[in-house]
Motif scaffolding. Sequence first.
Motif, PDB file in Angstrom:
ATOM      1  N   THR A 131       0.778  -1.104  -0.160  1.00 48.56           N
ATOM      2  CA  THR A 131      -0.184   0.035  -0.066  1.00 48.56           C
ATOM      3  C   THR A 131       0.769   1.348  -0.216  1.00 48.56           C
ATOM      4  OG1 THR A 131      -0.157  -0.182   2.453  1.00 48.56           O
ATOM      5  CG2 THR A 131      -2.094  -1.169   1.367  1.00 48.56           C
ATOM      6  N   ALA A 132       0.229   2.454  -0.544  1.00 47.71           N
ATOM      7  CA  ALA A 132       1.019   3.442  -0.537  1.00 47.71           C
ATOM      8  C   ALA A 132       0.167   4.698   0.274  1.00 47.71           C
ATOM      9  CB  ALA A 132       1.234   3.922  -1.767  1.00 47.71           C
ATOM     10  N   GLU A 133       0.879   5.506   1.024  1.00 47.89           N
ATOM     11  CA  GLU A 133      -0.070   6.473   1.629  1.00 47.89           C
ATOM     12  C   GLU A 133       0.877   7.661   1.907  1.00 47.89           C
ATOM     13  OE1 GLU A 133      -1.795   7.147   6.370  1.00 47.89           O
ATOM     14  OE2 GLU A 133      -0.705   5.319   5.934  1.00 47.89           O
ATOM     15  N   ILE A 134       0.153   8.747   1.844  1.00 45.09           N
ATOM     16  CA  ILE A 134       0.655  10.206   1.810  1.00 45.09           C
ATOM     17  C   ILE A 134       0.380  10.610   3.394  1.00 45.09           C
ATOM     18  CG2 ILE A 134       0.803  12.762   1.327  1.00 45.09           C
ATOM     19  CD1 ILE A 134       1.764  10.810  -0.954  1.00 45.09           C
ATOM     20  N   LYS A 135       1.319  10.667   4.147  1.00 46.94           N
ATOM     21  CA  LYS A 135       1.111  11.118   5.418  1.00 46.94           C
ATOM     22  C   LYS A 135       0.931  12.257   5.910  1.00 46.94           C
ATOM     23  CE  LYS A 135       1.760   8.121   8.149  1.00 46.94           C
ATOM     24  NZ  LYS A 135       0.924   6.952   8.538  1.00 46.94           N
ATOM     25  N   GLU A 136       0.350  12.824   7.015  1.00 42.63           N
ATOM     26  CA  GLU A 136       0.091  14.174   7.241  1.00 42.63           C
ATOM     27  C   GLU A 136       1.182  15.217   7.251  1.00 42.63           C
ATOM     28  OE1 GLU A 136      -2.378  14.978  10.658  1.00 42.63           O
ATOM     29  OE2 GLU A 136      -3.483  13.145  10.447  1.00 42.63           O
ATOM     30  N   ASN A 137       2.173  14.591   7.451  1.00 41.67           N
ATOM     31  CA  ASN A 137       3.365  15.540   7.338  1.00 41.67           C
ATOM     32  C   ASN A 137       3.850  15.718   5.705  1.00 41.67           C
ATOM     33  OD1 ASN A 137       4.991  13.202   6.621  1.00 41.67           O
ATOM     34  ND2 ASN A 137       5.999  13.279   8.245  1.00 41.67           N
ATOM     35  N   GLY A 138       3.349  15.012   4.737  1.00 38.66           N
ATOM     36  CA  GLY A 138       3.750  14.984   3.232  1.00 38.66           C
ATOM     37  C   GLY A 138       4.738  13.990   2.966  1.00 38.66           C
ATOM     38  N   ASP A 139       4.941  13.115   3.741  1.00 41.80           N
ATOM     39  CA  ASP A 139       5.917  11.929   3.393  1.00 41.80           C
ATOM     40  C   ASP A 139       5.124  10.965   2.711  1.00 41.80           C
ATOM     41  OD1 ASP A 139       7.985  13.441   4.752  1.00 41.80           O
ATOM     42  OD2 ASP A 139       8.238  11.922   6.529  1.00 41.80           O
ATOM     43  N   LEU A 140       5.776  10.108   2.017  1.00 39.52           N
ATOM     44  CA  LEU A 140       5.257   9.070   1.402  1.00 39.52           C
ATOM     45  C   LEU A 140       5.439   7.841   1.846  1.00 39.52           C
ATOM     46  CD1 LEU A 140       3.509   7.498  -1.075  1.00 39.52           C
ATOM     47  CD2 LEU A 140       5.709   7.849  -2.270  1.00 39.52           C
ATOM     48  N   LEU A 141       4.675   6.900   2.210  1.00 34.83           N
ATOM     49  CA  LEU A 141       4.777   5.559   2.913  1.00 34.83           C
ATOM     50  C   LEU A 141       4.520   4.497   2.002  1.00 34.83           C
ATOM     51  CD1 LEU A 141       5.787   3.948   5.380  1.00 34.83           C
ATOM     52  CD2 LEU A 141       3.379   4.229   6.284  1.00 34.83           C
ATOM     53  N   LEU A 142       5.603   3.540   1.738  1.00 40.27           N
ATOM     54  CA  LEU A 142       4.985   2.429   1.069  1.00 40.27           C
ATOM     55  C   LEU A 142       5.074   1.226   2.060  1.00 40.27           C
ATOM     56  CD1 LEU A 142       6.979   2.455  -2.257  1.00 40.27           C
ATOM     57  CD2 LEU A 142       4.519   2.939  -1.788  1.00 40.27           C
ATOM     58  N   GLU A 143       4.081   0.556   2.311  1.00 38.67           N
ATOM     59  CA  GLU A 143       3.791  -0.471   3.522  1.00 38.67           C
ATOM     60  C   GLU A 143       3.590  -1.742   2.905  1.00 38.67           C
ATOM     61  OE1 GLU A 143       1.929  -1.246   7.811  1.00 38.67           O
ATOM     62  OE2 GLU A 143       1.261   0.402   6.676  1.00 38.67           O
ATOM     63  N   GLY A 144       4.479  -2.512   3.203  1.00 31.54           N
ATOM     64  CA  GLY A 144       4.379  -4.113   2.398  1.00 31.54           C
ATOM     65  C   GLY A 144       4.130  -5.413   3.353  1.00 31.54           C
ATOM     66  N   GLN A 145       3.378  -6.243   2.981  1.00 32.59           N
ATOM     67  CA  GLN A 145       3.498  -7.415   3.831  1.00 32.59           C
ATOM     68  C   GLN A 145       3.470  -8.578   2.883  1.00 32.59           C
ATOM     69  OE1 GLN A 145       0.009  -7.857   6.210  1.00 32.59           O
ATOM     70  NE2 GLN A 145       0.957  -9.240   7.851  1.00 32.59           N
ATOM     71  N   ASP A 146       4.190  -9.432   3.328  1.00 36.15           N
ATOM     72  CA  ASP A 146       4.510 -10.872   2.527  1.00 36.15           C
ATOM     73  C   ASP A 146       4.187 -11.847   3.482  1.00 36.15           C
ATOM     74  OD1 ASP A 146       5.415  -9.042   0.675  1.00 36.15           O
ATOM     75  OD2 ASP A 146       7.631 -10.004   1.033  1.00 36.15           O
ATOM     76  N   LEU A 147       3.154 -12.846   3.142  1.00 35.81           N
ATOM     77  CA  LEU A 147       2.636 -13.797   3.922  1.00 35.81           C
ATOM     78  C   LEU A 147       2.678 -15.348   3.291  1.00 35.81           C
ATOM     79  CD1 LEU A 147      -0.456 -11.642   4.458  1.00 35.81           C
ATOM     80  CD2 LEU A 147       0.805 -12.322   6.336  1.00 35.81           C
ATOM     81  N   GLY A 148       2.855 -16.246   3.892  1.00 35.31           N
ATOM     82  CA  GLY A 148       2.647 -17.634   3.327  1.00 35.31           C
ATOM     83  C   GLY A 148       3.911 -18.703   3.597  1.00 35.31           C
ATOM     84  N   PRO A 149       3.843 -19.784   2.996  1.00 33.38           N
ATOM     85  CA  PRO A 149       4.679 -20.842   3.163  1.00 33.38           C
ATOM     86  C   PRO A 149       6.291 -20.340   2.791  1.00 33.38           C
ATOM     87  CG  PRO A 149       3.156 -21.691   1.906  1.00 33.38           C
ATOM     88  CD  PRO A 149       2.661 -20.323   2.184  1.00 33.38           C
ATOM     89  N   SER A 150       6.449 -19.651   1.834  1.00 30.32           N
ATOM     90  CA  SER A 150       7.529 -19.088   1.187  1.00 30.32           C
ATOM     91  C   SER A 150       8.439 -18.077   2.228  1.00 30.32           C
ATOM     92  CB  SER A 150       7.541 -18.620  -0.245  1.00 30.32           C
ATOM     93  OG  SER A 150       7.284 -19.088  -1.184  1.00 30.32           O
ATOM     94  N   VAL A 151       7.449 -17.290   3.118  1.00 37.43           N
ATOM     95  CA  VAL A 151       7.978 -16.326   3.833  1.00 37.43           C
ATOM     96  C   VAL A 151       8.772 -17.261   5.196  1.00 37.43           C
ATOM     97  CG1 VAL A 151       7.286 -14.443   5.552  1.00 37.43           C
ATOM     98  CG2 VAL A 151       6.338 -14.500   3.071  1.00 37.43           C
ATOM     99  N   ILE A 152       7.828 -18.217   5.595  1.00 40.95           N
ATOM    100  CA  ILE A 152       8.158 -18.926   6.537  1.00 40.95           C
ATOM    101  C   ILE A 152       9.276 -19.748   6.375  1.00 40.95           C
ATOM    102  CG2 ILE A 152       7.502 -20.934   7.948  1.00 40.95           C
ATOM    103  CD1 ILE A 152       4.510 -20.042   7.828  1.00 40.95           C
ATOM    104  N   GLU A 153       9.540 -20.198   5.113  1.00 39.74           N
ATOM    105  CA  GLU A 153      10.956 -20.911   5.031  1.00 39.74           C
ATOM    106  C   GLU A 153      12.097 -19.830   4.768  1.00 39.74           C
ATOM    107  OE1 GLU A 153      12.733 -23.086   0.876  1.00 39.74           O
ATOM    108  OE2 GLU A 153      10.465 -23.423   1.300  1.00 39.74           O
ATOM    109  N   ALA A 154      11.678 -18.689   4.332  1.00 37.19           N
ATOM    110  CA  ALA A 154      12.766 -17.703   4.214  1.00 37.19           C
ATOM    111  C   ALA A 154      13.120 -16.978   5.412  1.00 37.19           C
ATOM    112  CB  ALA A 154      12.591 -16.510   3.226  1.00 37.19           C
ATOM    113  N   PHE A 155      12.315 -16.715   6.147  1.00 38.18           N
ATOM    114  CA  PHE A 155      12.624 -16.035   7.417  1.00 38.18           C
ATOM    115  C   PHE A 155      11.947 -16.620   8.895  1.00 38.18           C
ATOM    116  CE2 PHE A 155      11.546 -12.920   3.834  1.00 38.18           C
ATOM    117  CZ  PHE A 155      12.811 -12.173   4.140  1.00 38.18           C
TER     118      PHE A 155
END
Length: 99
Positions: free
Chosen positions: A25-49
Amino acid sequence: MTDNNKINSITVFDEYRGEDHYILTAEIKENGDLLLEGQDLGPSVIEAFGDSDYEYWYTFKQEWKDTLLLHLLAEKFTVSNPPGEWFNEKGIPFELSTY
Protein backbone atom coordinates in the motif's frame (compact mmCIF):
# COMPACT_ATOMS: atom_id res chain seq x y z
CA MET A 1 -13.83 15.96 -10.53
CA THR A 2 -14.72 16.58 -6.92
CA ASP A 3 -12.46 16.42 -3.91
CA ASN A 4 -14.13 13.05 -3.20
CA ASN A 5 -11.96 11.57 -5.98
CA LYS A 6 -8.77 12.88 -4.40
CA ILE A 7 -6.97 10.15 -2.50
CA ASN A 8 -4.16 9.98 0.04
CA SER A 9 -3.74 6.18 0.06
CA ILE A 10 -4.00 3.32 -2.40
CA THR A 11 -3.39 -0.42 -2.63
CA VAL A 12 -0.50 -0.82 -5.08
CA PHE A 13 -0.96 -4.58 -5.23
CA ASP A 14 -2.72 -7.36 -3.34
CA GLU A 15 -1.76 -10.61 -5.04
CA TYR A 16 -1.66 -14.30 -4.38
CA ARG A 17 1.04 -16.45 -5.93
CA GLY A 18 0.16 -19.98 -5.05
CA GLU A 19 -0.20 -20.10 -1.28
CA ASP A 20 1.76 -16.86 -0.77
CA HIS A 21 0.07 -13.47 -0.39
CA TYR A 22 1.77 -10.15 -1.18
CA ILE A 23 0.36 -6.73 -0.26
CA LEU A 24 1.77 -3.25 -0.89
CA THR A 25 0.00 0.00 0.00
CA ALA A 26 1.03 3.63 -0.46
CA GLU A 27 -0.03 6.49 1.78
CA ILE A 28 0.70 10.21 1.94
CA LYS A 29 1.22 10.97 5.62
CA GLU A 30 -0.03 14.17 7.30
CA ASN A 31 3.52 15.59 7.22
CA GLY A 32 3.65 15.05 3.43
CA ASP A 33 5.95 12.02 3.47
CA LEU A 34 5.13 9.05 1.25
CA LEU A 35 4.96 5.67 2.98
CA LEU A 36 5.05 2.37 1.10
CA GLU A 37 4.03 -0.44 3.44
CA GLY A 38 4.33 -4.08 2.46
CA GLN A 39 3.48 -7.44 3.90
CA ASP A 40 4.39 -10.87 2.53
CA LEU A 41 2.63 -13.94 3.94
CA GLY A 42 2.74 -17.67 3.32
CA PRO A 43 4.90 -20.76 3.17
CA SER A 44 7.72 -19.08 1.22
CA VAL A 45 8.01 -16.42 3.92
CA ILE A 46 8.09 -19.04 6.66
CA GLU A 47 10.82 -20.89 4.79
CA ALA A 48 12.89 -17.75 4.18
CA PHE A 49 12.42 -15.93 7.49
CA GLY A 50 11.09 -18.48 9.96
CA ASP A 51 7.99 -16.38 10.60
CA SER A 52 4.53 -16.32 9.05
CA ASP A 53 4.85 -12.76 7.76
CA TYR A 54 7.47 -10.33 6.57
CA GLU A 55 6.64 -6.62 6.88
CA TYR A 56 8.55 -3.69 5.42
CA TRP A 57 8.28 0.08 5.07
CA TYR A 58 9.82 2.55 2.63
CA THR A 59 9.51 6.18 3.70
CA PHE A 60 10.20 8.97 1.21
CA LYS A 61 10.51 12.42 2.71
CA GLN A 62 8.19 15.04 1.26
CA GLU A 63 11.02 16.78 -0.60
CA TRP A 64 11.69 13.55 -2.62
CA LYS A 65 8.09 12.82 -3.66
CA ASP A 66 8.32 14.95 -6.81
CA THR A 67 11.49 13.13 -7.89
CA LEU A 68 9.78 9.79 -7.36
CA LEU A 69 6.68 10.98 -9.26
CA LEU A 70 8.72 12.18 -12.24
CA HIS A 71 10.58 8.88 -12.51
CA LEU A 72 7.31 6.93 -12.31
CA LEU A 73 5.75 9.08 -15.05
CA ALA A 74 8.81 8.53 -17.27
CA GLU A 75 8.41 4.76 -16.86
CA LYS A 76 4.61 4.74 -17.23
CA PHE A 77 4.06 6.76 -20.40
CA THR A 78 5.40 6.34 -23.93
CA VAL A 79 4.52 7.60 -27.41
CA SER A 80 2.23 4.59 -27.80
CA ASN A 81 0.81 5.07 -24.27
CA PRO A 82 0.23 8.83 -23.81
CA PRO A 83 -1.01 10.13 -20.44
CA GLY A 84 -4.31 11.89 -21.25
CA GLU A 85 -6.50 8.80 -21.49
CA TRP A 86 -5.08 7.39 -18.25
CA PHE A 87 -5.73 10.69 -16.42
CA ASN A 88 -9.33 10.56 -17.62
CA GLU A 89 -9.76 6.94 -16.52
CA LYS A 90 -8.55 7.84 -13.02
CA GLY A 91 -10.70 10.99 -12.82
CA ILE A 92 -7.67 13.25 -12.43
CA PRO A 93 -8.37 16.74 -13.77
CA PHE A 94 -5.83 18.36 -16.08
CA GLU A 95 -5.49 21.19 -18.55
CA LEU A 96 -4.15 20.39 -22.01
CA SER A 97 -2.52 23.07 -24.14
CA THR A 98 -1.37 22.47 -27.69
CA TYR A 99 0.33 24.46 -30.42
